[in-house]
Design an enzyme around this catalytic site. Structure first.
Site, PDB file in Angstrom:
ATOM      1  N   GLU A   1      38.501  51.466  38.434  1.00  0.00           N
ATOM      2  CA  GLU A   1      38.841  52.689  38.914  1.00  0.00           C
ATOM      3  C   GLU A   1      39.110  53.441  40.133  1.00  0.00           C
ATOM      4  OE1 GLU A   1      39.774  54.446  35.996  1.00  0.00           O
ATOM      5  OE2 GLU A   1      38.943  52.935  34.696  1.00  0.00           O
TER       6      GLU A   1
ATOM      7  N   CYS B   1      34.989  38.434  31.990  1.00  0.00           N
ATOM      8  CA  CYS B   1      36.251  38.596  31.083  1.00  0.00           C
ATOM      9  C   CYS B   1      35.268  39.160  29.746  1.00  0.00           C
ATOM     10  CB  CYS B   1      36.756  37.478  30.708  1.00  0.00           C
ATOM     11  SG  CYS B   1      38.191  37.732  29.581  1.00  0.00           S
TER      12      CYS B   1
ATOM     13  N   GLY C   1      42.757  46.437  41.023  1.00  0.00           N
ATOM     14  CA  GLY C   1      43.423  46.093  39.878  1.00  0.00           C
ATOM     15  C   GLY C   1      44.577  46.931  39.392  1.00  0.00           C
TER      16      GLY C   1
ATOM     17  N   MET D   1      44.329  39.432  37.226  1.00  0.00           N
ATOM     18  CA  MET D   1      44.754  40.186  35.974  1.00  0.00           C
ATOM     19  C   MET D   1      45.471  39.167  35.045  1.00  0.00           C
ATOM     20  SD  MET D   1      45.387  43.962  37.398  1.00  0.00           S
ATOM     21  CE  MET D   1      45.459  44.744  36.036  1.00  0.00           C
TER      22      MET D   1
HETATM   23  C1  LIG Z   1      45.520  43.068  31.607  1.00  0.00           C
HETATM   24  C2  LIG Z   1      44.093  42.882  32.532  1.00  0.00           C
HETATM   25  C3  LIG Z   1      43.755  41.404  32.513  1.00  0.00           C
HETATM   26  C4  LIG Z   1      42.664  41.141  33.515  1.00  0.00           C
HETATM   27  N1  LIG Z   1      42.412  39.793  33.785  1.00  0.00           N
HETATM   28  C5  LIG Z   1      41.641  39.497  34.567  1.00  0.00           C
HETATM   29  C6  LIG Z   1      41.258  38.117  34.920  1.00  0.00           C
HETATM   30  O1  LIG Z   1      42.138  37.098  34.674  1.00  0.00           O
HETATM   31  N2  LIG Z   1      40.098  37.932  35.647  1.00  0.00           N
HETATM   32  C7  LIG Z   1      39.213  38.760  35.974  1.00  0.00           C
HETATM   33  O2  LIG Z   1      38.272  38.467  36.724  1.00  0.00           O
HETATM   34  N3  LIG Z   1      39.413  40.085  35.700  1.00  0.00           N
HETATM   35  C8  LIG Z   1      40.752  40.245  35.003  1.00  0.00           C
HETATM   36  N4  LIG Z   1      40.740  41.726  34.668  1.00  0.00           N
HETATM   37  C9  LIG Z   1      39.704  42.506  35.136  1.00  0.00           C
HETATM   38  C10 LIG Z   1      40.147  43.248  36.662  1.00  0.00           C
HETATM   39  O3  LIG Z   1      40.229  42.239  37.697  1.00  0.00           O
HETATM   40  C11 LIG Z   1      39.637  44.503  36.961  1.00  0.00           C
HETATM   41  O4  LIG Z   1      38.286  44.235  37.088  1.00  0.00           O
HETATM   42  C12 LIG Z   1      39.872  45.525  35.996  1.00  0.00           C
HETATM   43  O5  LIG Z   1      40.913  45.764  35.760  1.00  0.00           O
HETATM   44  C13 LIG Z   1      39.230  46.881  36.718  1.00  0.00           C
HETATM   45  O6  LIG Z   1      39.739  47.217  37.878  1.00  0.00           O
HETATM   46  P1  LIG Z   1      40.385  48.279  37.991  1.00  0.00           P
HETATM   47  O7  LIG Z   1      39.969  49.606  37.573  1.00  0.00           O
HETATM   48  O8  LIG Z   1      40.909  48.660  39.469  1.00  0.00           O
HETATM   49  O9  LIG Z   1      41.979  47.957  37.141  1.00  0.00           O
HETATM   50  C14 LIG Z   1      41.825  42.149  33.830  1.00  0.00           C
HETATM   51  C15 LIG Z   1      42.254  43.488  33.458  1.00  0.00           C
HETATM   52  C16 LIG Z   1      43.401  43.859  33.050  1.00  0.00           C
HETATM   53  C17 LIG Z   1      43.616  45.242  32.581  1.00  0.00           C
END
Ligand SMILES: Cc1cc2nc3c(=O)[nH]c(=O)nc-3n(C[C@H](O)[C@H](O)[C@H](O)COP(=O)(O)O)c2cc1C
Length: 325
Positions: free
Chosen positions: A209, A106, A231, A8
């Site tokens: 999620e 991304c 995440g 992230m």
């Molecule tokens: C603030 C933020 C920064 C993120 N940066 C990246 C990143 O650098 N590389 C990436 O593959 N995904 C990135 N993501 C996506 C997360 O890795 C993940 O796929 C997404 O948050 C969904 O998962 P979650 O619902 O568990 O948060 C980012 C998400 C957020 C919210």
């Protein structure tokens, strides 16, 4: 089953990786993406992105590219130039990185505008070219993975994209179960990945999620996934990976108390304060965001957030943390 701490940008930095993996349950963590354009970075850039490979920071040379608690760290690269991606991946590995991940997820306009991230999901051949070129320049034992979304506008190319990544020699794929057009809007469409498990022969890690153990169970039931990436849920429940693992192993487990959460927040605060270069405002912002995510699972976080939401001086927030726990 394996649980990966998500990359992230601006969030899962060195300190967060140390703190969350120390709680336990994670099999792997990833750096924030390192954006590759038309150069091979000097050593210091790799060290900045992944201090776990810097011998001055990680003096245990046996554990370069591991967090202090022993969780491996892979480096995520983002870009669309196959040769520069490959050259940077090879250099990262030479410097000690234990694995490379490529970002095809991304959604940011600036990133997509330069041909990187989720925009690439419109062309499986490009994915093949990027992953296979990187693979060729890496030692065969170095894990290479890709992180993608269901697609760009729709998920029509989901299978083609996943196949391209598999055939290009990746060792596993992480799928954030939303398209680029979905952004971060819930729900995650776990069901769209279900058919893929029978068609792709490398492990698929599902992401999106998963905020608690029930979400994991639902996601597992709907998609038949085993491995997941966490995440935001990893911040809302810093012991979520451990909760899931102990549940699956039928072990008793007491979820983290608010006092223990406060200790983590204080450690995080101290880590950041020790870096004299980080501004007070930045530290305050990082603390507030984490506390905001904790509000999903701790009433105490709601109370704390009310107290700090207008404070931009990190020291003042630090003092409030001393009073909690
Ligand atoms: C603030 C933020 C920064 C993120 N940066 C990246 C990143 O650098 N590389 C990436 O593959 N995904 C990135 N993501 C996506 C997360 O890795 C993940 O796929 C997404 O948050 C969904 O998962 P979650 O619902 O568990 O948060 C980012 C998400 C957020 C919210």
């Amino acid at each position: 089953m394996k649980i990966i701490l998500a990359p992230m940008d601006g969030i899962t930095d060195f300190y967060v990786r140390q703190i969350l993996t120390s709680v336990g349950g994670y099999d792997l963590s990833m750096t924030e993406f390192l954006r590759v354009t038309n150069s091979v970075f000097p050593k210091r850039v790799f060290y900045q992105n992944c201090p776990e490979i810097n011998p001055e920071i990680n003096s245990n040379l046996e554990l370069l590219s591991f967090t202090q608690s022993g969780t491996p760290v892979h480096m995520q690269l983002l870009g669309s130039d196959a040769d520069y991606l490959a050259a940077n991946a090879a250099k990262a590995v030479e410097l000690g990185v234990k694995g490379i991940d490529v970002n095809f997820g991304c959604p940011a306009k600036t990133v997509n505008g330069h041909g990187g991230g989720a925009v690439l999901l419109q062309d499986p051949e490009i994915l093949y070219k990027l992953v296979s070129t990187i693979r060729k320049d890496l030692p065969s034992e170095t894990p290479l993975s890709a992180k993608m979304r269901l697609g760009y506008e729709t998920s029509d190319l989901l299978l083609d994209n996943a196949k391209a990544i598999e055939e290009a020699g990746a060792d596993f794929i992480t799928i954030h179960a939303r398209t680029k057009f979905d952004g971060y809007r819930p729900p995650a469409k776990w069901h769209e990945v279900t058919d893929l498990f029978a068609k792709i022969n490398i492990p698929i890690v599902l992401n999106g999620e998963i905020w608690d153990v029930n979400d994991y169970l639902k996601c597992q039931q709907i998609s038949s996934c085993q491995d997941i990436m966490l995440g935001r849920g990893a911040f809302a429940r810093p012991d979520l990976a451990k909760q899931i693992k102990t549940y699956l192993n039928h072990q008793p487990y007491q979820t983290m108390s608010w006092d223990s959460i406060c200790v983590l927040l204080k450690d995080f605060y101290q880590f950041m304060v020790m870096q004299n270069l980080i501004s007070e405002k930045y530290i305050a912002g990082r603390l507030k965001l984490w506390i905001k995510w904790l509000m999903a699972s701790y009433d105490e976080a709601v109370f704390l957030f009310e107290q700090i939401k207008r404070i931009s001086d990190a020291k003042e927030i630090g003092v409030k943390l001393q009073c909690h726990g």
